[in-house]
Design an enzyme around this catalytic site. Structure first.
Site: not given
Length: 584
Positions: A305, A307, A146
């Site tokens: 972000d 992902d 992430s």
């Protein structure tokens, strides 16, 4: 086995990956670093695993990836032949080692005869969720950490519905992973051999096209694109991650043509070299976007972000500066736009439901109820929202309309079952176009929502406490607040205590206790007599304890002051608890 014995077994292993051997050689004189690399096995929890990349049992590497995948393979095999044939879809982000880890997972599964579909290049997490459903796979894996720092990577597992595994299934999988005794002895067949057998299949554009077509279905006013698509100015940054192509392709195919992508942050970069943290929750992540926004007089700035499951937006305030909205504010803005437009068009279902987490602002609940919808709270973590969507899909009790959490995660269309920044970006741009046509900015639209429902304000504080000592301190904070709960905060009595470990909601004044019908979790929530609240929750992925806060007042200034008072009082209590620990 001690960490030194584990280290010895690694360093003496004849076929140890040469890069990992070099990694160990580089730190062989640093006993503290070696201990941290080997003192435990990197925990595979209910959300998968996440950790620093490197050699050792407490690191993300070829062998820990194989161990996780070996456990997943056994989990799939016990589900039967059909599950094996349905197989697993694997996606990965722009981080160091992500492509290699994805293929390592694929080789491990395929070596067990399990069909694997691997994306040919990086893809967003929500597209993986969609692909699991589209390909009727038994599960999915995303290699991602992430918005963690560059030295991290992770491994997340998805079920047949495209959602992260719910607690019961996740616990079962964890059992299989923990049963793998020695990750160094796991053997896999070659990539070429497995591809030749048809057990590894590369996927890409066909899934992209299907996903993009589904994205168009979340539009409420598609005609706005042709009316304002050339005039509306959008600045977009994928923050070196996976959203660059999906967001641009989606907006272009819909008709929003005036999209400026931040050149310095457009391409994948595992070091995220232009930002301290690739997190759209952080104002610093918008530095380049704000600069470009001012240059071209943009209507909206959007950031995703790495992902692409979280979205942040910034909008012009009355002074002409760009204000970064919180996750709660973006959620309220998108939800109100969505429901008001559906109601106007007569397509809002009578049994509609909005899903949110227990630490998400209550303004979303107020908005949803004002449109006659049900609101259901879940534990923190989007997997619980995905689980509820599946439940209501099966029972027909409610029709899903919107799901979100305060940490910048939103879902509009349930063709994905995890938070989806691509969907959220599209809806945010359409809402911006709608309000611009009314002569309003998104900031002004948000102020209208606050004026109607109350000036809600939320805050988040985190304490990072690393290592064994830090872990003990976090547990002590939770235990103290649980066993010696505060009776008043900032001059207000605590009226309700919710303990999600005990599954109890205690009404202090009435002396009444209710059952909380959610999975058990080490979370405490305190509601004050005026409806303000705060919540304590250990992070599931980092050595942190998080403190969430929420207040509501009749005007913005009062809310800001009230929030500050509550935060100061609670964190003062936390400091006192830690001081006691240090003096013991």
């Amino acid at each position: 086995m001690s960490w030194k014995e584990t280290y010895t077994s690694w360093i003496n292993h004849p076929n140890l990956d040469p890069e990992l051997r070099q990694n160990l050689d580089a730190i062989k004189g640093d006993e503290k670093q070696l201990e941290d690399s080997f003192y435990k096995t990197l925990e595979f929890g209910t959300g998968g695993m996440r950790g620093e990349i490197g050699a050792g049992t407490n690191r993300m590497n070829t062998y820990t990836i194989r161990k996780a995948s070996e456990g997943f393979a056994e989990y799939i095999k016990q589900a039967g032949e059909e599950a094996i044939n349905q197989g697993v879809v694997i996606a990965y982000d722009s981080r160091h080692k992500s492509p290699e880890f994805a293929m390592e997972a694929a080789k491990t599964l395929a070596s067990h005869g399990i069909k694997t579909y691997v994306f040919e290049e990086l893809r967003p997490t929500p597209e993986l969720s969609f692909a699991v459903r589209e390909l009727n796979a038994f599960g999915g894996i995303v290699i991602t950490a992430s918005h963690n720092p560059p030295e991290y990577n992770g491994y997340k597992v998805y079920g047949p519905d495209g959602g992260q595994l719910p607690p019961k299934e996740a616990d079962e999988l964890v059992g299989f992973v923990n049963a793998v005794e020695n990750e160094l002895t796991l053997a896999v067949q070659s990539e070429a051999e497995l591809k030749e057998k048809g057990l590894i299949e590369m996927i890409g554009s066909a899934i992209d096209d299907a996903y993009n077509e589904k994205l168009k279905t979340i539009l409420i006013n598609p005609e706005l694109a042709s009316e304002t698509g050339k005039d509306l100015k959008v600045v977009f940054t994928p923050l070196h991650g996976t959203a660059n192509k999906p967001v641009r392709n989606a907006l272009q195919s819909i008709g929003y043509e005036n999209v400026t992508v931040i050149e310095e942050q457009e391409l994948p970069d595992p070091n995220f070299s232009t930002v301290k943290s690739p997190n759209p929750e952080e104002p610093a992540a918008f530095e380049y976007a704000v600069r470009k926004g001012k240059e071209i007089d943009a209507d909206i700035l959007i950031a995703t972000d790495p992902d692409a499951d979280r979205l942040g937006i910034a909008v012009k305030d009355p002074s002409g500066e760009y204000a970064l909205l919180t996750g709660n504010q973006t959620g309220a803005l998108l939800l109100h736009y969505l429901l008001s437009q559906k109601k106007e068009k007569g397509v809002l279902p009578a049994n509609g439901v909005v899903l949110k987490t227990i630490v998400t602002s209550e303004i979303g609940a107020q908005i949803a109820r004002s449109f006659g919808l049900q609101v259901v709270d879940t534990l923190t973590g989007f997997k619980f929202i995905g689980e509820k969507i599946k439940q209501y899909e099966q029972t027909g009790e409610y029709t899903f309309q919107f799901g979100y959490e305060e940490s910048y995660g939103y879902l509009i269309g349930d063709f994905a079952r995890d938070k989806d920044a691509v969907q959220a970006a599209i809806l945010a741009v359409e809402a911006c176009a709608y309000y611009k046509k009314q002569g309003m900015t998104l900031y002004e639209a948000l102020q209208q929502v606050f004026t109607k429902y109350g000036f809600y304000r939320e805050g988040l504080k985190s304490l990072t406490l690393k290592g064994k000592e830090g872990s003990e301190q976090i547990q002590h904070i939770l235990a103290t607040f649980r066993n010696e709960p505060p009776t008043d905060i900032a001059g207000l009595n605590v009226s309700v205590v919710e303990d999600y470990t005990l599954s109890e909601r205690q009404h202090i004044k009435a002396g009444k206790v209710e059952e909380i019908t959610l999975p058990k979790s080490n979370v405490l929530k305190y509601i004050l007599e005026d409806g303000s609240w705060f919540c304590l929750r250990p992070s599931g992925t980092e050595p942190k304890v998080k403190f969430y806060f929420g207040v509501v007042s009749e005007d913005e200034a009062t809310s800001i002051a009230h929030l500050e008072a509550v935060q100061t009082a609670v964190m003062g209590e936390v400091e006192r608890v830690l001081d006691k620990v240090k003096t013991v």
